[in-house]
Design an enzyme around this catalytic site. Sequence first.
Site, PDB file in Angstrom:
ATOM      1  CE  LYS A  68     -27.583  31.522 -11.091  1.00 25.57           C
ATOM      2  NZ  LYS A  68     -28.548  31.070 -10.070  1.00 25.57           N
ATOM      3  CB  SER A 331     -24.536  26.973 -16.365  1.00 30.80           C
ATOM      4  OG  SER A 331     -23.354  26.611 -15.677  1.00 30.80           O
TER       5      SER A 331
END
Length: 352
Positions: A68, A331
């Site tokens: 992110k 992720s």
Amino acid sequence: MSNKSVPSLITLADILAARDRIASVAVRTPLVPLSRERLRAAGFAELTEHGPEIYLKDESTQPIKSFKLRGAFNKIAQLSPEELSRGVITYSSGNHAQGVAYSARALGGKAVIVMPSNSPQIKIDATRALGAEIVTVGPASTDRKLKAEELAAKHGYTIIPPYDDPAIIAGQATCGLEILEQLPDVDLVLSPVSGGGLLSGTATAVKLISADQNRTTPLVFGCEPELAGDSKVSFDTRTLVEWPAEKTTRTLCDGLRTQSLGQRNFEHILQFVDGIVTVSEDEIRTALKIMLAASDITPEPSGAVTLAAALFHAREFPGISHTSKIAAIVSGGNLDPALRTQLESESSATPV
């Protein structure tokens, strides 16, 4: 859908500019082969014999332990000094929260984060440690978006969307760019999907760069929990659907509980993604145990869906065989310590 309502797609130039913009902050994360020997030693021999080669793109090595940071910094770095001085706000279950908090602090701005009440404590603590102000709302993703919009209107904050924004997509796309550089002959790229920022960016980068360089184009698939399978329904029907929070919050994957793809992300996914597969909670837990036992990566549940798909759903990917090379994006690595303890205690039992 009329052409006026279709968001414009990002370009290769946008992705390359994002790469340069975030280079001083975001890490070029490693692409790590999943060792067949370590799988056998960990007790998962049945998964080693006939499966494809799997490489894990370890986004847990980012400063915030999540991809992110790529999109958040790319977005915030483009704000004007006046916008930055007023502060930024976002809505997130945890990893985007940390990306915004980290980026705002690095660039000298204030960050306010609207988080759901069911966010893992490890993510709340990490976000607060980065200097952000936290506002808590209910578990629905729509609740936190509405609260962020309310506070932005009241205080003049700039909203940093978690996924439905061209600068966010371009930032996340740098992950796909790196995969092609690290494994030029990759056959399949797997990305988790929730709101769609990582999948839309990764797929766009892989397809645009492959076309620009006149190279063989890998397949790109999204992966998500069956219990939060709105993205697959949207992709298969070519119609953007939304699931209620009481459905999506059932999954262990707290980062994949978003109720719908973003509109802009959906358009990129329809253009550049080859398919979406769903995985069961048992498969996610097994993939978590495998990475903890057979690699040096500590994944959070949302980051394990791609390995679960590679191990248990290989037949759903066209043309993939035991000689194929799969890049599975892990992720994030913000794993709840209590869950890690539970998983490691379960690993003494016979693997699924």
